[in-house]
Design a protein around this motif. Structure first.
Motif, PDB file in Angstrom:
ATOM      1  N   MET A   1       1.991  -0.016  -8.030  1.00  0.00           N
ATOM      2  CA  MET A   1       2.443   1.090  -7.197  1.00  0.00           C
ATOM      3  C   MET A   1       2.779   2.275  -8.082  1.00  0.00           C
ATOM      4  N   LYS A   2       2.370   3.446  -7.603  1.00  0.00           N
ATOM      5  CA  LYS A   2       2.733   4.696  -8.262  1.00  0.00           C
ATOM      6  C   LYS A   2       3.614   5.503  -7.320  1.00  0.00           C
ATOM      7  N   ILE A   3       4.546   6.223  -7.892  1.00  0.00           N
ATOM      8  CA  ILE A   3       5.356   7.195  -7.161  1.00  0.00           C
ATOM      9  C   ILE A   3       4.976   8.561  -7.719  1.00  0.00           C
ATOM     10  N   ILE A   4       4.511   9.429  -6.835  1.00  0.00           N
ATOM     11  CA  ILE A   4       4.114  10.779  -7.243  1.00  0.00           C
ATOM     12  C   ILE A   4       5.054  11.769  -6.571  1.00  0.00           C
ATOM     13  N   VAL A   5       5.711  12.584  -7.374  1.00  0.00           N
ATOM     14  CA  VAL A   5       6.682  13.570  -6.900  1.00  0.00           C
ATOM     15  C   VAL A   5       6.119  14.957  -7.228  1.00  0.00           C
ATOM     16  N   TRP A  73       8.312  -5.620  -1.126  1.00  0.00           N
ATOM     17  CA  TRP A  73       7.708  -5.964   0.170  1.00  0.00           C
ATOM     18  C   TRP A  73       7.398  -4.723   1.010  1.00  0.00           C
ATOM     19  N   PHE A  74       8.249  -3.713   0.916  1.00  0.00           N
ATOM     20  CA  PHE A  74       8.093  -2.516   1.746  1.00  0.00           C
ATOM     21  C   PHE A  74       6.932  -1.634   1.262  1.00  0.00           C
ATOM     22  N   PHE A  75       6.706  -1.606  -0.040  1.00  0.00           N
ATOM     23  CA  PHE A  75       5.736  -0.684  -0.632  1.00  0.00           C
ATOM     24  C   PHE A  75       4.450  -1.354  -1.110  1.00  0.00           C
ATOM     25  N   LYS A  76       4.404  -2.672  -1.113  1.00  0.00           N
ATOM     26  CA  LYS A  76       3.257  -3.403  -1.658  1.00  0.00           C
ATOM     27  C   LYS A  76       1.961  -2.954  -0.980  1.00  0.00           C
ATOM     28  N   GLY A  77       0.987  -2.615  -1.806  1.00  0.00           N
ATOM     29  CA  GLY A  77      -0.304  -2.164  -1.310  1.00  0.00           C
ATOM     30  C   GLY A  77      -0.423  -0.662  -1.160  1.00  0.00           C
ATOM     31  N   TYR A  78       0.653   0.061  -1.476  1.00  0.00           N
ATOM     32  CA  TYR A  78       0.659   1.512  -1.280  1.00  0.00           C
ATOM     33  C   TYR A  78       1.251   2.234  -2.486  1.00  0.00           C
ATOM     34  N   ASP A  79       0.747   3.429  -2.737  1.00  0.00           N
ATOM     35  CA  ASP A  79       1.406   4.390  -3.620  1.00  0.00           C
ATOM     36  C   ASP A  79       2.195   5.323  -2.717  1.00  0.00           C
ATOM     37  N   GLY A  99      -4.838  -0.882  -2.897  1.00  0.00           N
ATOM     38  CA  GLY A  99      -5.586  -2.128  -3.099  1.00  0.00           C
ATOM     39  C   GLY A  99      -4.773  -3.260  -3.685  1.00  0.00           C
ATOM     40  N   GLU A 100      -3.496  -3.057  -3.948  1.00  0.00           N
ATOM     41  CA  GLU A 100      -2.646  -4.105  -4.491  1.00  0.00           C
ATOM     42  C   GLU A 100      -2.405  -5.175  -3.433  1.00  0.00           C
TER      43      GLU A 100
END
Length: 101
Positions: A1-5, A73-79, A99-100
Motif C-alpha cells: 500500500m502507498k499513501i500519496i499526499v 484489513w481496511f486498506f488491503k488491496g488499495y493505495d 492488486g495486493e
C-alpha cells in the motif's frame, strides 16, 4: 500500500491540524458510514506523532502520514491518494486498486 499526499492537502493538514515537522497523522477504519470500497465502515484520522508498527507510511513536508498494521484489513488491496477538496475545504480520499491480495 502507498499513501500519496498532494501538496495542496499537505498545506491543509499543516494549517487546520497545526502539524509541523516531526508530527504525524494516523488513518484507520471505523464502524459506521461508508467509503467507495467499504459499506458500514468509514475512514477516520487522528493526530498521532508516534507511528508504531505501520502497515504503510509516507512523509510529506516533514509530517508522517500512516496506517497502522492493525488497520491493514481496511486498506488491503488499495493505495490511498489524499488530495484537497476546495468545495468542502477538507481532504478528499481516493482509493486506487493496487492488486495486493
Amino acid at each position: 500500500m502507498k499513501i500519496i499526499v498532494t501538496d495542496r492537502v499537505s498545506k491543509w493538514f499543516q494549517s487546520e491540524m497545526g502539524l509541523s515537522d516531526g508530527r504525524g497523522v494516523r488513518f484507520f477504519g471505523k464502524v459506521y458510514g461508508s467509503t467507495p470500497v467499504h459499506e458500514g465502515f468509514s475512514l477516520a484520522m487522528t493526530p498521532d506523532d508516534h507511528p508504531e508498527n505501520p502497515y504503510a507510511i509516507t512523509k510529506k513536508d516533514g509530517v508522517n502520514y500512516y496506517v497502522p498494521e492493525d488497520d491493514r484489513w481496511f486498506f488491503k488491496g488499495y493505495d490511498l491518494i489524499i488530495d484537497y477538496d476546495a468545495d468542502h475545504d477538507s481532504p478528499r480520499y481516493n482509493y486506487v486498486e493496487n492488486g495486493e491480495m
